[in-house]
Design a protein around this motif. Structure first.
Motif, PDB file in Angstrom:
ATOM      1  N   PHE A  13       0.884  -1.178   0.000  1.00 45.64           N
ATOM      2  CA  PHE A  13       0.000   0.000   0.000  1.00 45.64           C
ATOM      3  C   PHE A  13       0.911   1.214   0.000  1.00 45.64           C
ATOM      4  CE2 PHE A  13      -2.650  -3.130   2.343  1.00 45.64           C
ATOM      5  CZ  PHE A  13      -3.707  -3.153   1.468  1.00 45.64           C
ATOM      6  N   LEU A  16       3.944   1.057   2.269  1.00 42.45           N
ATOM      7  CA  LEU A  16       3.757   0.013   3.268  1.00 42.45           C
ATOM      8  C   LEU A  16       3.690  -1.365   2.605  1.00 42.45           C
ATOM      9  CD1 LEU A  16       2.810  -0.385   6.400  1.00 42.45           C
ATOM     10  CD2 LEU A  16       0.633  -0.856   5.302  1.00 42.45           C
ATOM     11  N   PRO A  37       0.398 -11.592  14.767  1.00 47.18           N
ATOM     12  CA  PRO A  37      -0.105 -10.481  15.587  1.00 47.18           C
ATOM     13  C   PRO A  37      -0.941  -9.507  14.764  1.00 47.18           C
ATOM     14  CG  PRO A  37       2.262 -10.270  15.211  1.00 47.18           C
ATOM     15  CD  PRO A  37       1.854 -11.586  14.651  1.00 47.18           C
ATOM     16  N   ASN A  38      -1.638  -8.652  15.458  1.00 44.99           N
ATOM     17  CA  ASN A  38      -2.459  -7.638  14.796  1.00 44.99           C
ATOM     18  C   ASN A  38      -1.633  -6.824  13.825  1.00 44.99           C
ATOM     19  OD1 ASN A  38      -5.152  -7.129  14.852  1.00 44.99           O
ATOM     20  ND2 ASN A  38      -5.123  -6.579  17.023  1.00 44.99           N
ATOM     21  N   GLY A  39      -2.180  -6.591  12.662  1.00 49.39           N
ATOM     22  CA  GLY A  39      -1.472  -5.778  11.678  1.00 49.39           C
ATOM     23  C   GLY A  39      -0.399  -6.534  10.927  1.00 49.39           C
ATOM     24  N   ALA A  40      -0.360  -7.875  11.094  1.00 51.12           N
ATOM     25  CA  ALA A  40       0.676  -8.661  10.431  1.00 51.12           C
ATOM     26  C   ALA A  40       0.417  -8.768   8.935  1.00 51.12           C
ATOM     27  CB  ALA A  40       0.746 -10.058  11.044  1.00 51.12           C
ATOM     28  N   GLY A  41      -0.806  -8.530   8.535  1.00 50.97           N
ATOM     29  CA  GLY A  41      -1.114  -8.616   7.105  1.00 50.97           C
ATOM     30  C   GLY A  41      -1.991  -9.799   6.743  1.00 50.97           C
ATOM     31  N   LYS A  42      -2.648 -10.383   7.737  1.00 53.17           N
ATOM     32  CA  LYS A  42      -3.449 -11.590   7.477  1.00 53.17           C
ATOM     33  C   LYS A  42      -4.691 -11.263   6.649  1.00 53.17           C
ATOM     34  CE  LYS A  42      -4.065 -12.204  11.874  1.00 53.17           C
ATOM     35  NZ  LYS A  42      -3.414 -11.045  12.517  1.00 53.17           N
ATOM     36  N   THR A  43      -5.414 -10.228   7.074  1.00 58.40           N
ATOM     37  CA  THR A  43      -6.617  -9.861   6.330  1.00 58.40           C
ATOM     38  C   THR A  43      -6.266  -9.423   4.913  1.00 58.40           C
ATOM     39  OG1 THR A  43      -7.734  -9.232   8.353  1.00 58.40           O
ATOM     40  CG2 THR A  43      -8.589  -8.307   6.324  1.00 58.40           C
ATOM     41  N   THR A  44      -5.161  -8.697   4.805  1.00 57.06           N
ATOM     42  CA  THR A  44      -4.715  -8.291   3.473  1.00 57.06           C
ATOM     43  C   THR A  44      -4.466  -9.514   2.594  1.00 57.06           C
ATOM     44  OG1 THR A  44      -3.665  -6.360   4.459  1.00 57.06           O
ATOM     45  CG2 THR A  44      -2.962  -6.966   2.248  1.00 57.06           C
ATOM     46  N   TYR A  53      -8.381  -7.266  -3.338  1.00 57.35           N
ATOM     47  CA  TYR A  53      -7.272  -6.399  -3.728  1.00 57.35           C
ATOM     48  C   TYR A  53      -6.531  -7.067  -4.871  1.00 57.35           C
ATOM     49  CZ  TYR A  53      -7.663  -4.059   0.867  1.00 57.35           C
ATOM     50  OH  TYR A  53      -8.090  -3.377   1.963  1.00 57.35           O
ATOM     51  N   GLN A  85     -13.914 -10.229   8.807  1.00 59.10           N
ATOM     52  CA  GLN A  85     -13.545 -10.135  10.200  1.00 59.10           C
ATOM     53  C   GLN A  85     -14.684  -9.544  11.033  1.00 59.10           C
ATOM     54  OE1 GLN A  85      -9.644  -8.465  10.390  1.00 59.10           O
ATOM     55  NE2 GLN A  85      -9.684  -8.224  12.602  1.00 59.10           N
TER      56      GLN A  85
HETATM   57  N1  LIG Z   1      -6.598  -0.695   2.203  1.00 58.46           N
HETATM   58  C1  LIG Z   1      -5.472  -0.437   2.898  1.00 58.46           C
HETATM   59  N2  LIG Z   1      -4.770   0.664   2.640  1.00 58.46           N
HETATM   60  C2  LIG Z   1      -3.620   0.933   3.309  1.00 58.46           C
HETATM   61  N3  LIG Z   1      -3.124   0.158   4.264  1.00 58.46           N
HETATM   62  C3  LIG Z   1      -3.772  -0.991   4.570  1.00 58.46           C
HETATM   63  C4  LIG Z   1      -4.984  -1.335   3.911  1.00 58.46           C
HETATM   64  N4  LIG Z   1      -5.424  -2.526   4.409  1.00 58.46           N
HETATM   65  C5  LIG Z   1      -4.530  -2.867   5.341  1.00 58.46           C
HETATM   66  N5  LIG Z   1      -3.524  -1.965   5.446  1.00 58.46           N
HETATM   67  C6  LIG Z   1      -2.369  -2.040   6.324  1.00 58.46           C
HETATM   68  O1  LIG Z   1      -1.757  -3.262   6.133  1.00 58.46           O
HETATM   69  C7  LIG Z   1      -1.281  -3.808   7.361  1.00 58.46           C
HETATM   70  C8  LIG Z   1      -1.867  -5.187   7.578  1.00 58.46           C
HETATM   71  O2  LIG Z   1      -3.233  -5.073   7.887  1.00 58.46           O
HETATM   72  P1  LIG Z   1      -4.173  -6.350   8.041  1.00 58.46           P
HETATM   73  O3  LIG Z   1      -3.976  -7.195   6.848  1.00 58.46           O
HETATM   74  O4  LIG Z   1      -5.540  -5.857   8.295  1.00 58.46           O
HETATM   75  O5  LIG Z   1      -3.595  -7.047   9.320  1.00 58.46           O
HETATM   76  P2  LIG Z   1      -4.196  -8.218  10.195  1.00 58.46           P
HETATM   77  O6  LIG Z   1      -5.433  -8.714   9.542  1.00 58.46           O
HETATM   78  O7  LIG Z   1      -3.108  -9.218  10.228  1.00 58.46           O
HETATM   79  O8  LIG Z   1      -4.457  -7.640  11.548  1.00 58.46           O
HETATM   80  C9  LIG Z   1      -1.702  -2.827   8.429  1.00 58.46           C
HETATM   81  O9  LIG Z   1      -0.590  -2.014   8.726  1.00 58.46           O
HETATM   82  C10 LIG Z   1      -2.770  -2.005   7.779  1.00 58.46           C
HETATM   83  O10 LIG Z   1      -2.783  -0.692   8.272  1.00 58.46           O
END
Ligand SMILES: Nc1ncnc2c1ncn2[C@@H]1O[C@H](COP(=O)(O)OP(=O)(O)O)[C@@H](O)[C@H]1O
Ligand SMILES: [Mg+2]
Lengths: 255, 289, 340
Positions: A13, A16, A37-44, A53, A85
């Motif tokens: 992103f 990032l 951990p939170n913010g690891a990128g799992k949902t992404t 995406y 989620q």
């Molecule tokens: N659409 C987006 N635009 C910019 N940054 C994003 C977006 N989606 C997620 N991020 C960033 O990507 C990183 C991983 O997020 P996420 O995948 O939600 O983590 P998790 O699900 O593991 O908690 C985070 O730092 C988040 O801020």
């Protein structure tokens, strides 16, 4: 050829790097956990696989077919369906209607036949199957309730029911027990097991709750700072030094 | 027809771009703060023109004073909009937008009732004559729009980056929740944004009053263009609005000069459609203020 | 079987009653007002076309996409009908469907770029693209007649005046036949729109409004469905346009301008869009206000402006939110206990 094969998948992103060259192989019939951990990128990671995406680079192959870059609705038609989620549902519809809408694809009538045809008849098979799914997941008592009136646990279950209603081959669950109490968690764990054992659906799930993951998953993949850290059976992960250092050590919820 | 009219056309385009910028900046700033979208922005422009008609033509004030007065007068209408429409419909962009369409109806009727619809009002030209340098012949009246726009946009920039209230406004546009936590009063900010928005539209209309025919429905065309401008620029981006205003000013002027003004409008709309397809957030959608 | 029949009657008797009343309107008008009744009939015909228009606009909003070019789509239907009838002598039973198909094609072209946007940008984008179409009408003398538009559009030949249902206003201008044609087409359109609303497509559209991300995840291609609804709404708007073109006998680009669009918005905002009945209530009540304010027509925009603002501010759901309350009130009045 594995069932789902992710190769060097990256998602940026801007500056990032949310996912960095992650590899993942999922076999048919397994329950695979992804932790981190939170913010690891799992949902992404989920969002990229399911087409929400576009990947920055890398590829996703499902049953030998390249699905990376495809439209999300198309990917779900191919049998890869994800949940969210959050408790995602259509609040103004009943439980049954929610599931019937999710079977939208299965009702192959056109616009014209939807207007002129006998709608009841066309929907009958769908309604029957939807009720079956709801029953199977133990939501039978709530079938006529408005989705917005369900408890949080039931709402998340409904989310799974809707995903299941599309008749997927790979079900991707994003933190299915988040925000649940221990009773609800147990129900959900049983549900996921049942889905795999009785219906043969492969499951890929992201979870925060360690006990759930350890109980449920055949294999676990650990993601940290957007990179794959480790992979193995629950026991291997529990004893992996890198994992303990990076993740488990900091988390008191580990059993 | 050839290259010799090029400087003239560029001059005209700059004038037109300036007036578009003046109108569109007002839309962008209001949209930036709590997404206040004003359907009847064109009617505020119209009221600005009537300020000049009334104060300058009827009351005999100096033209400059009439233009200056149009700012607070129309700003006040903007504040009334905020209080009666945008505040109660906050959180629902479309509701506010549609309600302001009703407000536009009301302004049109009120103005018609006071000053009559009949003949368009003509405002005598305060600065007769025009340029004859660089192969251009543009009336002073039109040329004056360029420095006024530059001054006002610069003034706005100064206000937003250097003055306390302006900084608060920017903070509010960026992240309303955080700015509320920091003690910024949301209602004050939305009112301020609408005041600026109205003031800019008012001055725009005031400057145009001697050039175009003044009537209760004159705002319509400017409203359409201003909306195209803010979409192209990126809804709440002020630099985007200025950039897009000049792009459209050039498109409209050049196509009108070499073909026809309706084609100019059509190409402007097509340009907007292309921007929507290629970059739905607009040219400078991420550049807020 | 018996049970379902009685259910059917129960659900449809109000609609059936209304249709019957409308069917006898020409006779009633003639009885009450004599030949002047014909002018009331014109109002009623326009009202029916407006109901179809408002209902098609409500369909458009089910995905949450409010547009500002619905009047343009209607105008497309009107123009196509007018051109075919005027220049080529095409009979009404062909002009109306052909116009609808052309409008669907135009709707598709407009929807393509618009589907990239949501919410407010969609709204404004539709405004600009609609204006684009209007510029085309203004610019092309053939076939659209430029800014003067088209006049002398022939009325559809639906037999001798008074052929149907023994009405005869004994005038060359008799519109009772056009009225019946309109009534039939309007009922047809409204039934289709109702079925569409409750069909699986209707549900898909509503669910897109509710949560488009979730829709994608269960395989609903949101973009495609949003384009589809735009085309379907255009189809029905075109029907209304055809009917009005026949009624007016002359059209020009200003008939389909922003002011008309704002009035359409007022109808559906005042009535509400959540249920099928909202737009009907809206058109009916606002048409009434429109007629009542005829003596002070220069103040009409002001009155409607106030109505629009106050309904958005004080009754955001529209008049339809009163339906459950009123039915409850009447049920209590009659003394029947409500069974839930
Ligand atoms: N659409 C987006 N635009 C910019 N940054 C994003 C977006 N989606 C997620 N991020 C960033 O990507 C990183 C991983 O997020 P996420 O995948 O939600 O983590 P998790 O699900 O593991 O908690 C985070 O730092 C988040 O801020
Ligand atoms: Mg997550």
């Amino acid at each position: 050829m594995s069932f789902l094969s992710v190769k060097k998948l990256s998602k940026h992103f801007g500056g990032l790097i949310a996912n960095n060259e992650i590899d993942l192989e999922v076999e048919k019939g397994e329950i695979r956990g992804i932790i981190g951990p939170n913010g690891a990128g799992k949902t992404t990671f989920f969002n990229v696989i399911s087409g929400f995406y576009q990947p920055t680079s890398g590829s996703v192959t499902f049953k030998g077919q390249n699905i990376s870059g495809k439209h999300s609705s198309e990917i779900s038609k191919l049998g890869v369906v994800r949940t969210f989620q959050r408790a995602a549902l259509f609040p103004d519809f009943t439980v049954l209607e929610n599931v019937v809408i999710a079977r939208h694809l299965r009702a192959n009538n056109s616009l014209v036949s939807a207007i002129f045809g006998n709608q009841k008849k066309a929907e009958e098979a769908n309604v029957k199957r939807s009720a079956e799914i709801i029953e199977f997941l133990g939501l039978g008592d709530e079938i006529e309730s408005l989705a917005s009136n369900l408890s949080h646990g039931h709402q998340r279950q409904l989310g799974v029911a809707m995903a299941l209603a599309t008749e997927p081959e790979l079900l991707m669950l994003d933190e299915p027990v988040a925000g649940m109490n221990s009773g609800e968690k147990a129900v959900m764990v049983g549900m996921v097991k049942k889905i795999r054992d009785e219906w043969g659906v492969t499951v890929l799930l992201v979870e925060h709750d360690m006990r759930t993951v350890m109980n449920l998953c055949d294999r676990i993949t650990v993601i940290d700072f957007g990179e794959k850290l480790a992979e193995g059976t629950p026991d291997e992960i529990k004893n992996n030094d890198k994992v303990i250092e990076a993740y488990l050590g900091a988390d008191d919820s580990v059993a | 027809m050839g290259l010799d009219i090029l400087p003239q056309t560029i001059g005209n385009a700059l004038v037109l771009g300036s007036i578009y910028a003046m109108v569109a900046v007002g839309l962008a700033i209001a949209f930036g703060v709590m997404q206040m979208a004003n359907f009847s922005h064109g009617e505020l422009f119209m009221v600005g023109a009537y300020c000049v008609y009334v104060l300058y033509t009827l009351f005999g004030w100096p033209f400059e004073l009439a233009v200056i007065a149009s700012f607070p007068i129309v700003a006040l209408i903007g504040v009334i909009y905020e209080r009666l429409i945008f505040r109660p419909t906050r959180g629902n962009v479309l509701a506010g937008f549609m309600a302001t369409a009703g407000a536009g109806f009301i302004l049109q009727v009120l103005i018609s009732e006071w000053y009559g619809v009949g003949l368009p009002k003509s405002v005598q030209v305060p600065y007769p004559g025009g340029s004859d340098f660089l192969m251009t012949a543009i009336s002073w009246q039109r040329l004056a729009i360029i420095p006024v726009t530059i001054a006002m946009v610069f003034g706005l920039w100064y206000f937003l980056t250097k003055v306390k209230d302006g900084k608060a406004l920017r903070a509010c546009a960026q992240d309303p929740e955080a700015s509320v936590l920091q003690g910024i009063k949301l209602n004050k900010m939305t009112a301020l944004a609408m005041a600026i928005s109205g003031g800019f539209a008012g001055v725009g209309g005031a400057l145009m009053a001697p050039i175009v025919s003044v009537n209760p429905y004159m705002g319509h065309d400017y409203a359409i263009i201003a909306f195209i401008v803010v979409i192209v620029g990126g809804m709440s981006s002020i630099p985007g609005a200025v950039l897009a205003a000049f792009i459209l000013g050039f498109i409209h002027t050049f196509v009108s000069t070499f073909a026809d003004s309706v084609y100019g409008m059509m190409i402007g709309v097509l340009f907007m459609a292309i921007v929507l397809i290629v970059k739905p957030t607009g040219l400078l959608g991420n550049v807020k203020v | 079987m018996l049970k379902s029949n009685s259910m059917f009657i129960k659900r449809w008797w109000p609609a059936a009653t209304i249709i019957i009343v409308f069917a006898f309107a020409p006779q009633l008008f003639e009885t009450f007002w004599g030949r002047m009744g014909m002018y009331k009939l014109v109002l009623l015909q326009v009202f029916l076309a407006n109901v179809v228009l408002a209902q098609s606009y409500r369909l458009m909003t089910t995905t949450g996409d409010w547009t500002l070019c619905h009047y343009i789509l209607m105008g497309m239907g009107a123009y196509t009908t007018a051109i075919l009838a005027k220049f080529y002598g095409v009979p009404f039973y062909l002009t109306i469907p052909v116009a609808a198909i052309c409008t669907v094609a135009v709707s598709f072209l407009i929807a393509l770029p618009l589907s990239r946007t949501i919410g407010f940008a969609f709204f404004i984008g539709s405004f600009a693209l609609g204006e684009f179409v209007r510029y085309i009408w203004e610019k092309l003398h053939f076939p659209f007649g430029g800014s003067r538009g088209l006049s002398n559009i022939p009325r559809p030949e639906l037999g001798q005046s008074g052929d149907w249902y023994f009405v005869d206003f004994s005038s060359r201008m008799d519109i009772s036949n056009l009225y019946y044609g309109t009534l039939i087409l309007a009922v047809f359109a409204l039934v289709l729109l109702y079925r569409l609303d409750t069909s699986r497509f209707g549900n898909a559209w509503k669910s897109i409004y509710s949560d488009s991300e979730l829709c994608e995840s269960i395989g609903i291609n949101v973009t495609r469905y949003r384009i589809l609804i735009f085309c379907v709404a255009g189809f029905f708007a075109s029907l209304a346009g055809s009917l009005l073109a026949y009624q007016w006998g002359a059209i020009d680009p200003d008939n389909f301008g922003m002011i008309e669009m704002v009035y359409l918005i007022i109808w559906v905002v005042v009535g509400g869009v959540k249920t099928y009945w909202g737009p009907l209530i809206g058109v009916a009540s606002m048409s009434l206000v429109f007629e009542l304010t005829r003596p002070f027509d220069e103040f009409r925009p002001l009155i409607f402006g106030v109505i629009l603002i106050s309904s958005l501010v004080f009754m955001p759901g529209g008049l339809e939110v009163l339906i459950p309350r009123t039915t409850r009130f009447f049920k209590n009045l009659v003394g029947t206990k409500e069974v839930s």
